[in-house]
Design a protein around this motif. Structure first.
Motif, PDB file in Angstrom:
ATOM      1  N   GLU A  11     -33.402 -46.880 -45.684  1.00 51.88           N
ATOM      2  CA  GLU A  11     -32.999 -45.448 -45.332  1.00 51.88           C
ATOM      3  C   GLU A  11     -33.530 -44.497 -46.182  1.00 51.88           C
ATOM      4  OE1 GLU A  11     -29.962 -43.409 -42.255  1.00 51.88           O
ATOM      5  OE2 GLU A  11     -29.388 -44.961 -43.896  1.00 51.88           O
ATOM      6  N   CYS A 253     -35.729 -38.853 -37.592  1.00 56.36           N
ATOM      7  CA  CYS A 253     -34.120 -39.208 -37.296  1.00 56.36           C
ATOM      8  C   CYS A 253     -34.324 -38.877 -36.100  1.00 56.36           C
ATOM      9  CB  CYS A 253     -33.499 -38.406 -38.177  1.00 56.36           C
ATOM     10  SG  CYS A 253     -33.700 -38.399 -40.234  1.00 56.36           S
ATOM     11  N   TYR A 255     -32.326 -39.608 -33.176  1.00 54.09           N
ATOM     12  CA  TYR A 255     -31.249 -38.865 -32.490  1.00 54.09           C
ATOM     13  C   TYR A 255     -30.955 -37.532 -32.858  1.00 54.09           C
ATOM     14  CZ  TYR A 255     -26.613 -38.398 -30.260  1.00 54.09           C
ATOM     15  OH  TYR A 255     -25.601 -37.995 -29.442  1.00 54.09           O
ATOM     16  N   SER A 256     -31.062 -37.195 -33.943  1.00 56.05           N
ATOM     17  CA  SER A 256     -30.719 -35.954 -34.662  1.00 56.05           C
ATOM     18  C   SER A 256     -31.752 -34.893 -34.322  1.00 56.05           C
ATOM     19  CB  SER A 256     -30.597 -35.928 -35.999  1.00 56.05           C
ATOM     20  OG  SER A 256     -31.573 -35.131 -36.779  1.00 56.05           O
ATOM     21  N   ILE A 284     -37.530 -44.382 -40.019  1.00 53.60           N
ATOM     22  CA  ILE A 284     -36.311 -43.888 -39.210  1.00 53.60           C
ATOM     23  C   ILE A 284     -35.113 -44.014 -40.058  1.00 53.60           C
ATOM     24  CG2 ILE A 284     -34.935 -44.871 -37.135  1.00 53.60           C
ATOM     25  CD1 ILE A 284     -37.587 -46.020 -35.982  1.00 53.60           C
ATOM     26  N   ARG A 286     -31.010 -41.738 -40.260  1.00 58.98           N
ATOM     27  CA  ARG A 286     -29.826 -41.016 -39.333  1.00 58.98           C
ATOM     28  C   ARG A 286     -29.702 -39.858 -39.625  1.00 58.98           C
ATOM     29  NH1 ARG A 286     -24.850 -44.486 -40.827  1.00 58.98           N
ATOM     30  NH2 ARG A 286     -26.008 -44.640 -42.809  1.00 58.98           N
ATOM     31  N   ASN A 294     -23.705 -41.366 -35.439  1.00 64.37           N
ATOM     32  CA  ASN A 294     -24.817 -42.413 -35.179  1.00 64.37           C
ATOM     33  C   ASN A 294     -24.602 -43.585 -36.265  1.00 64.37           C
ATOM     34  OD1 ASN A 294     -25.658 -40.462 -37.053  1.00 64.37           O
ATOM     35  ND2 ASN A 294     -27.856 -40.677 -36.332  1.00 64.37           N
ATOM     36  N   GLU A 299     -29.439 -46.088 -33.868  1.00 63.11           N
ATOM     37  CA  GLU A 299     -30.871 -45.417 -34.003  1.00 63.11           C
ATOM     38  C   GLU A 299     -31.852 -46.470 -33.716  1.00 63.11           C
ATOM     39  OE1 GLU A 299     -31.908 -42.551 -34.850  1.00 63.11           O
ATOM     40  OE2 GLU A 299     -29.997 -41.456 -35.105  1.00 63.11           O
TER      41      GLU A 299
END
Length: 346
Positions: A11, A253, A255-256, A284, A286, A294, A299
């Motif tokens: 990440e 990211c 969802y964000s 990818i 968060r 999340n 994700e």
């Protein structure tokens, strides 16, 4: 439910103080006598902080003004946040991450302490986390739009704190300005970092447009772009910089991106799908789980089920992240090898 993926996670785009446990925030709030609104339970705190309907970036970032005071100028708390993040990452299958933050935003305006002391506290937490949970991590220090008085000091910290695990510099928006119209000193600091051989990533193409992404590449010499979705508004620039010349890695990211209003909420049309189909260099992450509630697994599920990425494409994103990381050798090669060893069938 069976876990969607069996490969290790890397990440790259994770804000350290945007990844604090809700329980920890409540505990610190009680201990320091600093209320966060009227929240006294996790559910109430989530109602106060979490964005779960599309807004805009400035609206999302206002949550930080609510909860950061319970952490500021408390080095035991800062160390705790970094340590607990390592534990949380280990539970999610993360083997390496880069936590980014502005050390100056973790100090009160009248603080007798220094930004370097913040970095040292984060380092203590991350090193204890490595010892206890086996997760490798590094730090990226962030300039904040609207706080130009700290920019040159931040560059000095990036240069002098490498032995503490600092590996790069970033710039991001704040509630004072999230349009990616960065001050001249931001550009000058990035140019200086480039000349010094320091690693560089920049938020662009989230609140701004394709022009801001191109500016980050051409004027600021960014090696990675935080978000970058709106580069697709300029097809020629996208193809030239990210497919033909492959000038930079894109830190997505998913969802964000919808919650901040960076992209429309039509998941099958999400930029990540286009990037995967084109073979662009992206990963990818968060972003700020404290603001979005999340997880890595959520994700991955979102990218697979809603956006339409295959399991192999999700794995490829981890390999991309490992190769684009700012980790030093031999750690970088070790992380790459761990991801390569788990390649799923296409």
């Amino acid at each position: 439910m069976t876990k969607l993926y069996s490969f290790p996670i890397v990440e790259l785009h994770l804000h350290l103080y945007g990844a604090i446990r809700f329980e920890t925030l409540l505990d610190l709030s009680r201990k320091r006598g600093l209320p966060m609104g009227n929240a006294t339970t996790v559910a109430e705190l989530k109602d106060l902080l979490v964005t779960d309907t599309p807004k805009n970036l400035a609206a999302v970032l206002r949550a930080f003004e609510i909860f950061l005071p319970v952490v500021k100028d408390d080095f035991e708390a800062i160390e705790r946040v970094a340590y607990e993040l390592c534990e949380d990452q280990a539970k999610e299958g993360v083997i390496y991450f880069e936590g980014r933050y502005s050390p100056h935003r973790l100090l009160n305006d009248d603080s007798p302490h220094t930004a370097r002391e913040v970095v040292e506290a984060v380092t203590r937490g991350l090193r204890r986390g490595k010892a206890d949970f086996g997760v490798d991590s590094r730090q990226i220090l962030v300039m904040i739009c609207g706080l130009p008085q700290y920019n040159w000091e931040l560059l000095e910290l990036v240069e002098t704190c490498q032995e503490l695990g600092v590996v790069g510099i970033d710039v991001a928006g704040s509630a004072k300005g999230a349009d990616e119209k960065y001050e001249d000193s931001v550009v000058e600091v990035f140019q200086a970092a480039y000349k010094k051989g320091l690693h560089r990533t920049a938020h662009a193409g989230e609140a701004g447009g394709a022009r801001e992404v191109v500016n980050a590449l051409n004027e600021m010499h960014a090696e990675r772009i935080g978000h970058g979705y709106r580069i697709l508004r300029d097809e020629a620039a996208y193809r030239n910089h990210f497919l033909e010349e492959r000038r930079a890695h894109l830190e997505a990211c998913p969802y964000s991106s919808v919650m901040t209003g960076a992209v429309p909420p039509e998941w099958t049309e999400h930029p990540v799908r286009r990037w995967a189909e084109d073979g662009a260099d992206f990963s990818i992450s968060r972003d700020d789980p404290t603001c979005f509630d999340n997880s890595i697994e959520s994700e991955m599920e979102l990218a697979h089920t809603n956006i339409g990425l295959t399991i192999h494409q999700l794995w490829q994103a981890q390999l991309n992240a490992a190769k684009a990381s700012f980790a030093e050798e031999p750690l970088k090669s070790e992380v790459i090898a761990k991801v390569k060893a788990t390649e799923p069938a296409k």
